[in-house]
Design a protein around this motif. Structure first.
Motif, PDB file in Angstrom:
ATOM      1  N   UNK A  44      46.798  42.151  50.891  1.00 14.41           N
ATOM      2  CA  UNK A  44      47.607  43.358  50.667  1.00 14.41           C
ATOM      3  C   UNK A  44      47.273  43.997  49.330  1.00 14.41           C
ATOM      4  N   UNK A  45      47.109  43.172  48.292  1.00 17.59           N
ATOM      5  CA  UNK A  45      46.758  43.688  46.965  1.00 17.59           C
ATOM      6  C   UNK A  45      45.389  44.361  47.006  1.00 17.59           C
ATOM      7  N   UNK A  46      44.416  43.685  47.615  1.00 14.90           N
ATOM      8  CA  UNK A  46      43.050  44.219  47.644  1.00 14.90           C
ATOM      9  C   UNK A  46      43.004  45.559  48.367  1.00 14.90           C
ATOM     10  N   UNK A  87      45.369  38.680  38.116  1.00 13.23           N
ATOM     11  CA  UNK A  87      43.922  38.476  37.998  1.00 13.23           C
ATOM     12  C   UNK A  87      43.162  39.209  39.101  1.00 13.23           C
ATOM     13  N   UNK A  88      43.655  39.133  40.330  1.00 17.33           N
ATOM     14  CA  UNK A  88      42.986  39.811  41.431  1.00 17.33           C
ATOM     15  C   UNK A  88      43.009  41.326  41.226  1.00 17.33           C
ATOM     16  N   UNK A  89      44.134  41.855  40.811  1.00 17.80           N
ATOM     17  CA  UNK A  89      44.239  43.299  40.569  1.00 17.80           C
ATOM     18  C   UNK A  89      43.296  43.728  39.458  1.00 17.80           C
ATOM     19  N   UNK A  90      43.225  42.950  38.401  1.00 15.82           N
ATOM     20  CA  UNK A  90      42.348  43.283  37.274  1.00 15.82           C
ATOM     21  C   UNK A  90      40.884  43.279  37.704  1.00 15.82           C
ATOM     22  N   UNK A  91      40.499  42.290  38.518  1.00 12.64           N
ATOM     23  CA  UNK A  91      39.108  42.206  38.977  1.00 12.64           C
ATOM     24  C   UNK A  91      38.732  43.431  39.800  1.00 12.64           C
ATOM     25  N   UNK A  92      39.593  43.816  40.724  1.00 13.69           N
ATOM     26  CA  UNK A  92      39.271  44.936  41.603  1.00 13.69           C
ATOM     27  C   UNK A  92      39.244  46.250  40.826  1.00 13.69           C
ATOM     28  N   UNK A  93      40.216  46.466  39.959  1.00 14.08           N
ATOM     29  CA  UNK A  93      40.233  47.714  39.188  1.00 14.08           C
ATOM     30  C   UNK A  93      39.059  47.795  38.220  1.00 14.08           C
ATOM     31  N   UNK A  94      38.614  46.653  37.742  1.00 11.69           N
ATOM     32  CA  UNK A  94      37.460  46.624  36.844  1.00 11.69           C
ATOM     33  C   UNK A  94      36.173  46.991  37.571  1.00 11.69           C
ATOM     34  N   UNK A  95      36.020  46.540  38.818  1.00  7.86           N
ATOM     35  CA  UNK A  95      34.719  46.590  39.483  1.00  7.86           C
ATOM     36  C   UNK A  95      34.624  47.561  40.657  1.00  7.86           C
ATOM     37  N   UNK A  96      35.695  48.208  41.023  1.00  7.77           N
ATOM     38  CA  UNK A  96      35.666  48.990  42.263  1.00  7.77           C
ATOM     39  C   UNK A  96      34.796  50.242  42.182  1.00  7.77           C
ATOM     40  N   UNK A  97      34.420  50.676  41.002  1.00  5.90           N
ATOM     41  CA  UNK A  97      33.559  51.850  40.874  1.00  5.90           C
ATOM     42  C   UNK A  97      32.073  51.498  40.768  1.00  5.90           C
ATOM     43  N   UNK A  98      31.757  50.210  40.885  1.00 11.28           N
ATOM     44  CA  UNK A  98      30.358  49.786  40.846  1.00 11.28           C
ATOM     45  C   UNK A  98      29.811  49.719  42.268  1.00 11.28           C
ATOM     46  N   UNK A  99      28.784  50.495  42.591  1.00 10.50           N
ATOM     47  CA  UNK A  99      28.249  50.476  43.961  1.00 10.50           C
ATOM     48  C   UNK A  99      27.631  49.144  44.350  1.00 10.50           C
ATOM     49  N   UNK A 100      27.304  48.299  43.370  1.00  8.96           N
ATOM     50  CA  UNK A 100      26.720  47.001  43.680  1.00  8.96           C
ATOM     51  C   UNK A 100      27.745  46.028  44.259  1.00  8.96           C
ATOM     52  N   UNK A 101      29.016  46.325  44.100  1.00  8.67           N
ATOM     53  CA  UNK A 101      30.066  45.465  44.658  1.00  8.67           C
ATOM     54  C   UNK A 101      30.230  45.818  46.134  1.00  8.67           C
ATOM     55  N   UNK A 102      29.960  44.859  47.010  1.00 13.48           N
ATOM     56  CA  UNK A 102      30.019  45.127  48.450  1.00 13.48           C
ATOM     57  C   UNK A 102      31.206  44.445  49.123  1.00 13.48           C
ATOM     58  N   UNK A 103      31.842  43.499  48.431  1.00 16.83           N
ATOM     59  CA  UNK A 103      32.904  42.717  49.059  1.00 16.83           C
ATOM     60  C   UNK A 103      33.698  42.009  47.968  1.00 16.83           C
ATOM     61  N   UNK A 104      34.971  41.744  48.220  1.00 15.28           N
ATOM     62  CA  UNK A 104      35.799  40.985  47.286  1.00 15.28           C
ATOM     63  C   UNK A 104      36.078  39.607  47.875  1.00 15.28           C
ATOM     64  N   UNK A 105      35.836  38.567  47.065  1.00 17.69           N
ATOM     65  CA  UNK A 105      36.101  37.203  47.508  1.00 17.69           C
ATOM     66  C   UNK A 105      37.364  36.672  46.848  1.00 17.69           C
ATOM     67  N   UNK A 106      38.214  36.042  47.645  1.00 16.49           N
ATOM     68  CA  UNK A 106      39.470  35.501  47.138  1.00 16.49           C
ATOM     69  C   UNK A 106      39.335  34.070  46.636  1.00 16.49           C
ATOM     70  N   UNK A 107      38.190  33.430  46.888  1.00 17.96           N
ATOM     71  CA  UNK A 107      38.040  32.063  46.398  1.00 17.96           C
ATOM     72  C   UNK A 107      36.900  31.351  47.092  1.00 17.96           C
ATOM     73  N   UNK A 108      36.468  30.248  46.493  1.00 15.95           N
ATOM     74  CA  UNK A 108      35.345  29.474  47.003  1.00 15.95           C
ATOM     75  C   UNK A 108      35.746  28.019  47.177  1.00 15.95           C
TER      76      UNK A 108
END
Length: 334
Positions: A56-58, A16-37
């Motif tokens: 490590x994955x991120x 799930x984490x890999x899918x989220x990052x690969x999906x969104x990493x080309x969007x300039x609006x993404x400034x940070x990745x959160x692992x949980x709340x």
């Protein structure tokens, strides 16, 4: 929780984490990745190996953006400082519940290596000042921008019906009465559910917008306020002492009561981020706040005492709408 997704976390978190990052990493609006709340494991050592894996994955998929994780900061428990140091930015929610006015200072004293973000805070201006005043705090995420329906707040046992809101919490004093109000939603946001802009909206606009902002508001009793405790009406008891918020981002403001100047203030740019509070004696009539830049008037705001009611005016959000399907229409009644 019998069917919660947590039951499958160990099986799916890497995917799930890999899918989220690969999906969104080309969007300039993404400034940070959160692992949980508000993850309970963040209080314990068991969180460390999981966060190391996620970090490590991120970084293997995108090493250009920082990572964070959000801790519920209001619990009176000792969080795991090692876990919060694994991510690039330590996220803390509602730390004022535990640290009072010191907010992030205590955390920083204990862990000077932390870069901190207010990963979830109330909208009240008092939660903005620790961000403004400390360069190790990146910013804040406010809960929330808009009022909404569906929040389960009854467990908080709140005895407060907000002055400025379009929705209402349950009045616990009426808990055993048949006529008790229903629980509708969350009313402590910056903008009301019918798009009503509260004083807190103008406070933040004065900070972040290049537009000139000049706004008057009257302070009200603060009970459980998560926004600026203020209202924009001007009907009080004659002779009563009231406190005004002067919200502005220009060079100078002049306050007039029934045409007579009663207050003038000039401040440096950073100081305009603090709403000025001025106490006056209420006299029915009109209040004006006039803003100046370089000695020239640029904006004004007016509060007027309402006369006796003579009619009801209904103003729809827009004049025309197509029939068919689902329609949501806000109506202002004055």
């Amino acid at each position: 929780m019998e069917y919660g997704y947590y039951q499958y976390f160990d099986q799916w978190f890497e995917t799930d984490l890999s899918s989220m990052i690969m999906r969104d990493r080309n969007f300039p609006s993404v400034i940070m990745y959160s692992f949980g709340n508000e993850i309970p494991e963040l209080y314990f050592k068991m969180s460390e190996p999981i966060l190391h894996k996620m970090q490590k994955i991120a970084k293997s998929l995108d090493d250009t953006r920082p990572t964070t994780v959000a801790l519920e900061g209001s619990y009176n428990m000792n969080y795991n400082p090692v876990a919060m140091g694994i991510v690039d930015v330590a996220g803390f929610n509602y730390v004022e519940s535990r640290a009072n006015d010191r907010y992030y200072e205590i955390i920083r004293e204990e862990h000077p290596e932390y870069i901190i973000i207010g990963s979830e805070t109330v909208a009240h201006p008092k939660c903005w000042y620790p961000v403004r005043d400390n360069d190790y705090v990146l910013g804040q995420y406010v809960w929330t921008a808009f009022d909404y329906l569906g929040e389960a707040v009854d467990f908080m046992k709140i005895q407060y019906i907000p002055t400025l809101s379009d929705t209402y919490m349950r009045d616990r004093q009426n808990e055993n009465k048949e006529d008790k109000p229903l629980l509708h939603g969350w009313p402590n946001s910056i903008i009301g559910i019918s798009n009503t802009k509260k004083p807190d909206y103008y406070f933040r606009k004065a900070i972040w917008s290049d537009e000139t902002v000049v706004k008057l508001a009257v302070a009200v009793a603060e009970k459980w306020s998560r926004v600026m405790p203020a209202t924009a009406h001007y009907n009080w008891q004659e002779g009563e002492k009231i406190s005004l918020y002067l919200i502005y981002n220009c060079d100078e403001v002049v306050l007039k009561q029934n045409g007579v100047e009663i207050y003038r203030e000039s401040r440096l740019p950073n100081d305009r981020w603090i709403p000025e509070q001025v106490e006056i004696t209420y006299i029915p009539g009109e209040l004006e706040l006039i803003g100046y830049k370089n000695g020239v008037e640029v904006a004004r705001d007016v509060l007027k005492t309402a006369d006796a009611p003579a009619s009801i005016r209904v103003t729809p959000e827009y004049d025309e709408a197509e029939l068919g399907g689902y329609l949501e229409l806000s109506v202002e009644i004055t």
